[in-house]
Design a protein around this motif. Structure first.
Motif: not given
Length: 268
Positions: A11-13, A89-94, A5-8, A65-70
Motif C-alpha cells: 500500500x503506497x502510504x 477483506x480487501x480494502x483499496x485505498x488512495x 488483523x491488519x495486513x498492508x 490494505x492495497x492501493x487503489x493504484x495497484x
C-alpha cells in the motif's frame, strides 16, 4: 470477542516506510516494480497465507490494505490467492497518511464497537503459529480482570524464528524478541477508538499493561530483499537450513512447507 488483523500489501502510504521517496509516484514505482512484486507474492503464497488458512480458531477478520493504484494484473492475482479465505477483506485505498488510514480501517471493521475486541498486525511476508488466534483469545480470557481495568493492553508472544526463503527451502534461527510485530496482539476496551496502529510496536509497552507469553515459538519473521525495516544496514542473523525434522515442525506449527517454498522460488 472479535479478533481483527491488519495486513498492508504494497500500500503506497504517505509515511509509514523507512525507505523514503520524494513523491508518491516514486513510491508506487518502487512498490510495484516487477521484481519486488514477484517476491511479495511468493512470500504471501508460501509463508503468510498458509498459517492463516490453518488457524485452529478460524473466527477472525483480516483487513488487507492495497492501493487503489495497484495494477489490475496484481489485483487479480491477489483475488485468486485469497478466494478461499472468507476472513480476508480487501480494502483499496488512495494514498493517505499511514497511521490515519490504518486506524480508520480497524475502527470501521469493528462489528460491535460497544464490546471489546482483539487486534493484531500481520506483515505479508511473516507467519504466525496456526493456534495464534486461539491463544490470543485464551490469553485475553485468562487476563480478563487485568484488562477490565485498562483501555488497552498488549499480548506479546515473544518467541519465534528469523527465516529466509528461497530455492533451497527454508533457513532459520530461533530467537526471542520482545514486542515484534509478528504475533503481537492488543486488547481494546469497549467504546475505545484506540487501535494497535496508534502505537509503535516496539514501544507499545510504554503505553499500556502488557502480558508476555514465551512458552513456545509463535511466529516466523521473514528476512528478504525488500524488508522495509532492514534497508538501513541492519545486522544479519545467522540462519541455517532446516533439517528434515525441523521442516516437519515448521509444517505442523506454522503451516510452512519447505517443498512448496522450493517450488515457488525455483528460478524461472
Amino acid at each position: 470477542m472479535q479478533v481483527i488483523g491488519l495486513c498492508r500489501f504494497s500500500y503506497p502510504a504517505i509515511g509509514g516506510f523507512q525507505v523514503e521517496h520524494e513523491t508518491i509516484e516514486e513510491r508506487m514505482a518502487y512498490l510495484y516494480a516487477d521484481a519486488r512484486m514477484e517476491e511479495r507474492f511468493r512470500l504471501l503464497e508460501t509463508v503468510a497465507l498458509p498459517c492463516l488458512r490453518q488457524q485452529t480458531d478460524p473466527d477472525f477478520d483480516l483487513i488487507m490494505v492495497i492501493g487503489d493504484s495497484l495494477p489490475q494484473v496484481y489485483r487479480d492475482r491477489l483475488h485468486d490467492l485469497i478466494s478461499d479465505m472468507p476472513q480476508v477483506r480487501l480494502c483499496a485505498e488512495p494514498p493517505r497518511k499511514h497511521r490515519e488510514v490504518m486506524k480508520d480501517l480497524l475502527n470501521g471493521a469493528r462489528r460491535k464497537p460497544g464490546q471489546p475486541c482483539l487486534q493484531f498486525r500481520f506483515d505479508d511476508d511473516d507467519a504466525v503459529a496456526t493456534d495464534f488466534v486461539e491463544r490470543l483469545r485464551d490469553t485475553a480470557k485468562d487476563c480478563a480482570k487485568l484488562f477490565a481495568k485498562s483501555a488497552a493492553a498488549a499480548i506479546d508472544f515473544n518467541r519465534g524464528y528469523i527465516a529466509e526463503f528461497g530455492p533451497d527451502g527454508i533457513s532459520a534461527a530461533p530467537v526471542v524478541r520482545p514486542y515484534f510485530t509478528a504475533a503481537l496482539g492488543m486488547y481494546v476496551a469497549a467504546g475505545s477508538r484506540k487501535t494497535i496502529m496508534n502505537f509503535a510496536h516496539h514501544r507499545i509497552h510504554h503505553h499500556m499493561p502488557s502480558v508476555t507469553i514465551t512458552d513456545a515459538p509463535m511466529w516466523v519473521r521473514s528476512h528478504n530483499q525488500f524488508n522495509d525495516s532492514r534497508q538501513g544496514g541492519a545486522a544479519a542473523v545467522d540462519v541455517a537450513p532446516l533439517t528434515a525434522e525441523q521442516e516437519l515442525e515448521f509444517a505442523a506449527v506454522f503451516g510452512l512447507r519447505a517443498a512448496k517454498v522450493r517450488a515457488a522460488f525455483k528460478p524461472r
